[in-house]
Design an enzyme around this catalytic site. Structure first.
Site, PDB file in Angstrom:
ATOM      1  N   THR A  92     -19.302  76.435 -52.953  1.00 29.81           N
ATOM      2  CA  THR A  92     -20.598  76.557 -53.632  1.00 29.81           C
ATOM      3  C   THR A  92     -20.398  77.503 -54.806  1.00 29.81           C
ATOM      4  O   THR A  92     -20.099  78.687 -54.599  1.00 29.81           O
ATOM      5  CB  THR A  92     -21.660  77.144 -52.690  1.00 29.81           C
ATOM      6  OG1 THR A  92     -21.793  76.284 -51.563  1.00 29.81           O
ATOM      7  CG2 THR A  92     -23.007  77.259 -53.394  1.00 29.81           C
ATOM      8  N   LYS A 167     -27.223  71.333 -54.510  1.00 29.41           N
ATOM      9  CA  LYS A 167     -27.041  72.361 -53.470  1.00 29.41           C
ATOM     10  C   LYS A 167     -27.938  73.578 -53.751  1.00 29.41           C
ATOM     11  O   LYS A 167     -28.610  74.098 -52.861  1.00 29.41           O
ATOM     12  CB  LYS A 167     -25.564  72.756 -53.440  1.00 29.41           C
ATOM     13  CG  LYS A 167     -25.233  74.031 -52.720  1.00 29.41           C
ATOM     14  CD  LYS A 167     -25.023  73.834 -51.249  1.00 29.41           C
ATOM     15  CE  LYS A 167     -24.842  75.184 -50.557  1.00 29.41           C
ATOM     16  NZ  LYS A 167     -24.730  75.087 -49.137  1.00 29.41           N
ATOM     17  N   LYS A 242     -26.412  84.797 -51.984  1.00 29.26           N
ATOM     18  CA  LYS A 242     -25.468  84.255 -52.985  1.00 29.26           C
ATOM     19  C   LYS A 242     -26.050  82.989 -53.617  1.00 29.26           C
ATOM     20  O   LYS A 242     -26.080  82.854 -54.844  1.00 29.26           O
ATOM     21  CB  LYS A 242     -24.129  83.928 -52.302  1.00 29.26           C
ATOM     22  CG  LYS A 242     -23.164  83.188 -53.213  1.00 29.26           C
ATOM     23  CD  LYS A 242     -22.009  82.534 -52.487  1.00 29.26           C
ATOM     24  CE  LYS A 242     -21.357  81.508 -53.400  1.00 29.26           C
ATOM     25  NZ  LYS A 242     -20.243  80.795 -52.804  1.00 29.26           N
TER      26      LYS A 242
HETATM   27  P1  NAD Z   1     -14.714  82.491 -46.417  1.00 30.76           P
HETATM   28  O1  NAD Z   1     -14.706  83.759 -47.178  1.00 30.76           O
HETATM   29  O2  NAD Z   1     -14.721  82.535 -44.933  1.00 30.76           O
HETATM   30  O3  NAD Z   1     -13.420  81.607 -46.849  1.00 30.76           O
HETATM   31  C1  NAD Z   1     -12.878  81.563 -48.136  1.00 30.76           C
HETATM   32  C2  NAD Z   1     -11.366  81.551 -48.003  1.00 30.76           C
HETATM   33  O4  NAD Z   1     -10.800  81.407 -49.305  1.00 30.76           O
HETATM   34  C3  NAD Z   1     -10.800  82.841 -47.413  1.00 30.76           C
HETATM   35  O5  NAD Z   1     -10.046  82.538 -46.253  1.00 30.76           O
HETATM   36  C4  NAD Z   1      -9.950  83.418 -48.555  1.00 30.76           C
HETATM   37  O6  NAD Z   1      -8.786  84.093 -48.092  1.00 30.76           O
HETATM   38  C5  NAD Z   1      -9.596  82.158 -49.326  1.00 30.76           C
HETATM   39  N1  NAD Z   1      -9.194  82.421 -50.701  1.00 30.76           N
HETATM   40  C6  NAD Z   1      -9.821  83.174 -51.652  1.00 30.76           C
HETATM   41  N2  NAD Z   1      -9.129  83.146 -52.813  1.00 30.76           N
HETATM   42  C7  NAD Z   1      -8.053  82.354 -52.591  1.00 30.76           C
HETATM   43  C8  NAD Z   1      -6.964  81.937 -53.393  1.00 30.76           C
HETATM   44  N3  NAD Z   1      -6.825  82.342 -54.656  1.00 30.76           N
HETATM   45  N4  NAD Z   1      -6.028  81.125 -52.843  1.00 30.76           N
HETATM   46  C9  NAD Z   1      -6.151  80.716 -51.547  1.00 30.76           C
HETATM   47  N5  NAD Z   1      -7.142  81.078 -50.727  1.00 30.76           N
HETATM   48  C10 NAD Z   1      -8.087  81.881 -51.251  1.00 30.76           C
HETATM   49  O7  NAD Z   1     -15.928  81.637 -46.975  1.00 30.76           O
HETATM   50  P2  NAD Z   1     -16.654  80.397 -46.251  1.00 30.76           P
HETATM   51  O8  NAD Z   1     -17.798  80.885 -45.426  1.00 30.76           O
HETATM   52  O9  NAD Z   1     -15.626  79.504 -45.646  1.00 30.76           O
HETATM   53  O10 NAD Z   1     -17.326  79.703 -47.532  1.00 30.76           O
HETATM   54  C11 NAD Z   1     -16.547  78.963 -48.448  1.00 30.76           C
HETATM   55  C12 NAD Z   1     -17.489  78.336 -49.458  1.00 30.76           C
HETATM   56  O11 NAD Z   1     -18.413  77.482 -48.774  1.00 30.76           O
HETATM   57  C13 NAD Z   1     -18.333  79.343 -50.231  1.00 30.76           C
HETATM   58  O12 NAD Z   1     -18.446  78.911 -51.556  1.00 30.76           O
HETATM   59  C14 NAD Z   1     -19.671  79.315 -49.501  1.00 30.76           C
HETATM   60  O13 NAD Z   1     -20.768  79.673 -50.333  1.00 30.76           O
HETATM   61  C15 NAD Z   1     -19.741  77.854 -49.089  1.00 30.76           C
HETATM   62  N6  NAD Z   1     -20.584  77.594 -47.913  1.00 30.76           N
HETATM   63  C16 NAD Z   1     -20.501  78.393 -46.822  1.00 30.76           C
HETATM   64  C17 NAD Z   1     -21.304  78.122 -45.708  1.00 30.76           C
HETATM   65  C18 NAD Z   1     -21.226  78.988 -44.469  1.00 30.76           C
HETATM   66  O14 NAD Z   1     -22.103  78.866 -43.605  1.00 30.76           O
HETATM   67  N7  NAD Z   1     -20.208  79.848 -44.323  1.00 30.76           N
HETATM   68  C19 NAD Z   1     -22.172  77.030 -45.736  1.00 30.76           C
HETATM   69  C20 NAD Z   1     -22.199  76.201 -46.855  1.00 30.76           C
HETATM   70  C21 NAD Z   1     -21.398  76.493 -47.944  1.00 30.76           C
END
Ligand code: NAD
Length: 292
Positions: A92, A167, A242
């Protein structure tokens, strides 16, 4: 297919595992060693670097925290991946960055789709996410079968950035209906109505909405809602903040009038500041009850 999956956090880990279950060869890469260990345990092939993950990949999927991460990772992906690879960003992020990265991908000869999701961590694990997609029809047609292995609905919203736009608008509406639902329960309680009785009436009357009937912010009426589990997420208040921040940026940039969205942003900002960022966004109920 050979799929590179970058970003195996709360969402990405479940999504990658479902691609493996769907018969794909998934090369996983994350900066976090713990995330890599989990991905390998779920059947992914651990890649030592982003470059290694992208080599020979037919599709590259990213699930990263925010726009700046996507822009940085894509700069590398576009150098390393075959131009025949399909690029799918499920993070997102702000609409502007989504359009920027899509433009860069197109100039470099890649087909790309922005495909943010709704459904949370539970939906990522269960393979029941909703994908909202932006990009050319031909790129969407290639992405659809891949995304279907991770979701229950895959919808083409329009051109590049349209998935992110859908979204942000959806989540702004969700924030507003959640706050409205909390206010209605709080007032009903003050007027002496039982929560369950009010639920039974409003869920069959014109106040009915998803925040009430699927995600009720008071314990009891909907047993699966986080309110019954001490407001453990679910969808954390910090993530709602966010998304509201991105929605408010988009509203300002596009001269859209969103007074309730702005108010919802203020209320979630306060909730997070008060130490509840990690609790479910329906914890707003407690704040409304307290009146602070
Ligand atoms: P998270 O922080 O758990 O996971 C993100 C991952 O990306 C981490 O493991 C981090 O180490 C990795 N990362 C960051 N920079 C990196 C790079 N340069 N190379 C490789 N890996 C890298 O976040 P999440 O909860 O999994 O959310 C991910 C996305 O999904 C976000 O944009 C969030 O807004 C969206 N989202 C989350 C939810 C939710 O309920 N958690 C729901 C819908 C959408």
């Amino acid at each position: 297919m050979k799929i590179a999956f970058i970003g195996l956090g709360h969402m990405g880990s479940g999504m990658a595992a479902n691609l493996v279950k769907g018969g794909h060869e998934v090369r996983a890469y994350d900066l976090s060693a713990a995330a890599m260990t989990q991905a390998v345990a779920e059947g992914c092939i651990g890649a030592a670097s982003l470059n290694e993950a992208c080599q020979d990949a037919e599709a590259v999927i990213t699930m990263l925290p925010a726009g700046q991460h996507v822009l940085a990772v894509y700069a590398q992906v576009m150098e390393q991946a075959e131009p025949s690879a399909l690029l799918i960003d499920c993070s997102t992020i702000d609409v502007e960055s989504a359009r920027k990265v899509a433009g860069q991908a197109e100039s470099a000869g890649f087909a790309m789709v922005d495909a943010p999701v709704s459904g949370g961590v539970a939906g990522a694990k269960a393979g029941t996410l909703t994908f909202m997609c932006g990009g050319p029809q031909a790129a969407f047609a290639r992405a659809e079968p891949i995304l279907q292995a991770m979701g229950k609905a895959v919808i083409h919203a329009g051109s590049a950035g349209a998935g992110q736009a859908a979204k942000l608008c959806n989540n702004m509406l969700l924030a507003i209906t959640m706050i409205g639902t909390c206010e209605a329960f709080a007032l009903a309680e003050k007027l002496g109505l039982d929560d369950q009785v009010f639920f039974d009436i409003a869920s069959k009357a014109s106040g009915q909405n998803w925040s009430m009937t699927s995600y009720c912010p008071v314990p009891g009426p909907v047993p699966t809602s986080p309110a019954n589990n001490d407001y453990q997420p679910g969808f954390a208040a910090s993530l709602m903040l966010k998304d509201l921040t991105l929605a408010m940026q988009a509203a300002a940039q596009n001269d859209a009038h969103t007074p309730l969205g702005a108010k919802a942003h203020t209320l979630y900002e306060a909730l997070c500041r008060q130490g509840h960022a990690a609790q479910d966004f329906s914890y707003m109920m407690e704040r409304i009850r307290r009146g602070s």
